[in-house]
Design a protein around this motif. Sequence first.
Motif: not given
Length: 885
Positions: A536, A538, A560-561, A564
């Motif tokens: 992910p 950040n 990975e995100n 979203i």
Amino acid sequence: MSAALESVLEATMGSLFRSEEMTLCQLFLQSEAAYACVSELGELGLVQFRDLNPDVNAFQRKFVNEVRRCDEMERKLRYLEKEIKKDGIPMLDTGENPEAPQPREMIDLEATFEKLENELREVNQNAEALKRNFLELTELKHILRKTQVFFDEQEHAGLNSTESMTRALISDDNIARQTALGPVQLGYVQPANRRAKYLSCVPCVRVYSFVAGVILRERIPAFERMLWRACRGNVFLRQAEIETPLEDPSTGDQVFKSVFIIFFQGDQLKTRVKKICEGFRATLYPCPEAPADRREMAMGVMTRIEDLNTVLGQTQDHRHRVLVAAAKNIKNWFIKVRKIKAIYHTLNLFNLDVTQKCLIAECWVPVLDIETIQQALRRGTERSGSSVPPILNRMETFEDPPTYNRTNKFTKGFQALIDAYGVASYREMNPAPYTIITFPFLFAVMFGDLGHGMLMFAFAAWMVLKEKPLAAQKTDNEIWNIFFGGRYIIFLMGLFSMYTGLIYNDVFSKSLNLFGSHWEIRNLTSKDVLDNGVLPINPTWDYVGHPYPFGMDPIWQLAENKIIFLNSYKMKISIIFGIIHMLFGVVVGLFNHLYFKRRLNIICEFIPQILFLIFLFFYMTILMFIKWIKYAAPHPINNPDVTTSSFCAPSVLITFINMVLFKSPEEKDTEGTKKNPCDPWMYGGQNGLQMLLVLVALLCIPWMLFAKPFMMMQERKKKHMQLNTHNTENGDLDGSGAVQAQGQVQGGHKEEEEDMAEVMIHQGIHTIEYVLGSVSHTASYLRLWALSLAHAQLSEVLWNMVLRNGLTQGGGLGGIILWALFAFWATMTVAILVLMEGLSAFLHTLRLHWVEFQSKFYLGQGYSFTPFSFEILLETAQATSEAAD
């Protein structure tokens, strides 16, 4: 001069965004010039005639005889065309568009077609008779050959035909099967209790008769059963198949037949056998019993067959020459006849004046083309040699004129999309010019992929570049015709999809690294990245702080995100595009109100509608922009203030719900808990402003519901008060006038109550539809996000499950596997992701325009302008003939 230029410019620009201004005209034509004038108007294609004889039967009109003559000529041409196609002769199509012949030329055309039809029918009849004779001789030839084999077998056995038949009939076998070249096919014998009688008188048996003929092969089993049952087994049948098929002279089909020979005794059986043969449509032929006679007959048959072949060849050559000569002109003949027929059909719509020397017509014409139409009428008058000019007068009418939107090959497809929903009312705002941009753009939001858009763009570009040769190849394939007719729509959809694909940075589910990533992994080693594979992102640690120059950063492809992040992004832009699209539709409705001078609709409909939409839904989009601008990811250097970090960013959806429910964020905190240090408001005075916006939006609902009926009632009361005052001042002295005026007012008041009830019902329906529709339509635009997400995920799944496996293989075997997997991946990409997903996105885009956009301003209650045009008539006739073929 400047005023005239301004009027022309206004009319031209107005015709682009709303339908052409039409006028009803009355046309006076001299009888001798009417044909030529209507011919010129047909070539022009700008006049729609009205039927002035709606109650007159089609068979009682003035030019019905001329129409019948055209129908007869068209029938003859269709017969010629059928014969030409039967022989596979190409029909010359030079692309010429000959003018409609003069009425006196109809006689020459009729004579030409009559001569060709008679000559062709005579040739066909002669050819059919010759083929029938040839078939009979061929069948007789086969009969003589097949029966000769049978008689030769009996002669080798030392028996004549009579003795062989006798022994066959008195044999112990009930059914002896044998072919003409071997065993007997079928033998029927006398019953067992009569054999002794026949055995005792074999030397006295009379000579058996026989008949020979030809029958269709599939009828042989039923033919055998019928002979056995009808003749009680007292016949002897042999049959042999004819190996080569024979041509049926009536239908031209190839049929398989068999030769048969039947032996029997007595005239009674002879009559019965012949009736059975006639019932099964078997053809009987004379067959001599003596070998010499059969040999002589066979030689004569062969000689006659050779002569017939020569004559048939000459007949076919003559037929071919006639059809080749007709094929050179048949296209032009069809055009001429159809134009003549169309002219006389149109003349049947006219009225005759009392002198029977002038034809009167009424027609709808575009105002801008009146001068062009008058020039065409003058040309027609000059061609006919008439000295009286035609007269074209404009008429006043209360009818709604037809809707005419000028189109070209580019705008025609987009206008067809609008007209499929409903033809615009007269002079109503035309959505087609706006649809040229909004339709492919909204499609591309759902179909955003650079690779798939490139495939669609390349296919459409090929159709556009090869437009003329592809249009010349006329076909009845409906799917191809739909694609070719919408080639410019597909072209723009592919182009816009390439643009949105660059914005999404999505190419066949992969990303382009055009500017390098603006993210860097600071707290992880290379080993951590390699071990984890997908991590992910950040923004607190990994984001550099400089926005990506264009579109999405390619690093999101590995995150990975990713889902979203993209879900939030695409959902918000879908809402923004949807609300702007609906606002634009409401604003377009203002132009309709201004053009038709509906001041009441502007005050009672447009203003509350625009306020309701802006104060609620457009305000929500403003909150999205405020959130994007004010809040950012927490970063120790770029964004050290925690109150402007994403941690403190309020949810736009929750804020909007609280705004409608008059609920402040503090009410969510439970007693005894520490308050959140983040500011629940995005800006100062937000709570008061939101309450004001909701109150104004709520007030707009009764404004839309009651304002218009109330103002209409006030206006009508004012008019009736003026009417009552006028009647009182002019009334009779004895009061009768006042009584009459009072009666009129009471009667009118009852009628008004009914009208106002309808207005209230209509306004209530319209208000409920708009208020609820604003919510449902806003949610409907979320399909932009949903289909975009589905398309991206399907593309990614197809890549990971198919092509990725081929890329991991090595060596020669890996190359073969990669080739096979790539072929499968390419096929599935075109079939599913381009065709099926493209069709799905197209239909959803069409729904967004028809329902969410056009419902804000578009009535679509008009009827199309259908001018008298030779071009349209010929295209329709061509399409009908191709469909019939």
